[in-house]
Design an enzyme around this catalytic site. Structure first.
Site, PDB file in Angstrom:
ATOM      1  N   ASP A  49       0.838  -1.197   0.000  1.00  0.00           N
ATOM      2  CA  ASP A  49       0.000   0.000   0.000  1.00  0.00           C
ATOM      3  C   ASP A  49       0.875   1.251   0.000  1.00  0.00           C
ATOM      4  OD1 ASP A  49      -2.243   1.663   0.169  1.00  0.00           O
ATOM      5  OD2 ASP A  49      -2.564   1.277   2.301  1.00  0.00           O
ATOM      6  N   SER A 132      -3.353  -9.589   1.987  1.00  0.00           N
ATOM      7  CA  SER A 132      -3.533  -9.977   3.398  1.00  0.00           C
ATOM      8  C   SER A 132      -2.433 -10.859   3.984  1.00  0.00           C
ATOM      9  CB  SER A 132      -4.897 -10.653   3.642  1.00  0.00           C
ATOM     10  OG  SER A 132      -5.922  -9.688   3.660  1.00  0.00           O
ATOM     11  N   THR A 133      -1.395 -11.191   3.215  1.00  0.00           N
ATOM     12  CA  THR A 133      -0.375 -12.114   3.736  1.00  0.00           C
ATOM     13  C   THR A 133       0.752 -11.416   4.490  1.00  0.00           C
ATOM     14  OG1 THR A 133       0.867 -12.099   1.655  1.00  0.00           O
ATOM     15  CG2 THR A 133      -0.824 -13.813   1.929  1.00  0.00           C
ATOM     16  N   TYR A 136      -1.416  -8.377   7.813  1.00  0.00           N
ATOM     17  CA  TYR A 136      -2.746  -8.914   8.136  1.00  0.00           C
ATOM     18  C   TYR A 136      -2.700 -10.404   8.454  1.00  0.00           C
ATOM     19  CZ  TYR A 136      -5.058  -4.525   6.767  1.00  0.00           C
ATOM     20  OH  TYR A 136      -5.494  -3.228   6.684  1.00  0.00           O
TER      21      TYR A 136
END
Length: 187
Positions: A49, A132-133, A136
């Site tokens: 991000d 997500s790895t 998260y």
């Protein structure tokens, strides 16, 4: 990091969409859209991000401010600004809480909704990070299986020229390199 390196590129039997695993920096891919593993504010953060926001420049965060955030499993699209990608599809992956809180369905929603946006806008090449790895904490193997399986299901109509799984590290690239041919053989 140097230019992304192609690890594997294959078609499922009778399929029109090419599935590619690359090792490298997603912000360097000249595709129609890269997918951002965003937080719900869409205003930047860490990991992929932050890298996407830094590479795209301040106009990306300015456009993101107009989107009023995004819910987990959903997706929203912006321009790519200074990126070689024309668009950024922002999706919010689930935080792993042991697997009993709908995390798998939410993660599948990230891929399904991102590809749905790409389809509606006629985008032929889409690159995904391993959503997500990172912070998260979604376990890598089930996350990769969900990513590949959902992308295969969403591409059966031939709407996409290529779906890329862009892996930042060697271990993730090796995992996708192992799982992709198995999934394509079963498609």
């Amino acid at each position: 990091m140097s230019a992304p390196e192609i690890i594997r590129s294959d078609l499922a039997a009778g399929a029109k969409t090419r599935f590619t695993v690359v090792l490298g920096d997603i912000t360097r891919l000249p595709v129609d859209a890269i997918v951002n593993a965003a937080n719900s504010s869409l205003l930047g953060g860490g990991g992929v991000d932050g890298a996407i926001h830094r590479a795209a420049g301040p106009d990306l965060v300015a456009e993101c401010r107009t989107l009023n955030g995004c819910k987990t499993g959903q997706a929203k699209m912006t321009g790519g600004y200074r990126l070689p990608a024309k668009h950024v599809i922002h999706t919010v992956g689930p935080v792993w809480n042991g697997g009993d809180h709908g995390e798998e369905a939410l993660l599948a929603g990230c891929y399904r909704n991102s590809l749905g946006l790409a389809r509606r806008h006629g985008l032929g090449t889409v690159a995904f990070p391993a959503i997500s790895t990172g912070i998260y904490r979604f376990p890598a193997a089930p996350a990769a299986e969900i990513a590949i399986g959902t992308a295969l299901a969403e591409s059966k109509d031939g709407a996409f020229d290529e779906i890329i799984f862009c892996c930042f590290g060697d271990e993730m690239a090796a995992l996708y390199d192992r799982l992709l041919p198995q999934a394509l053989a079963g498609a």
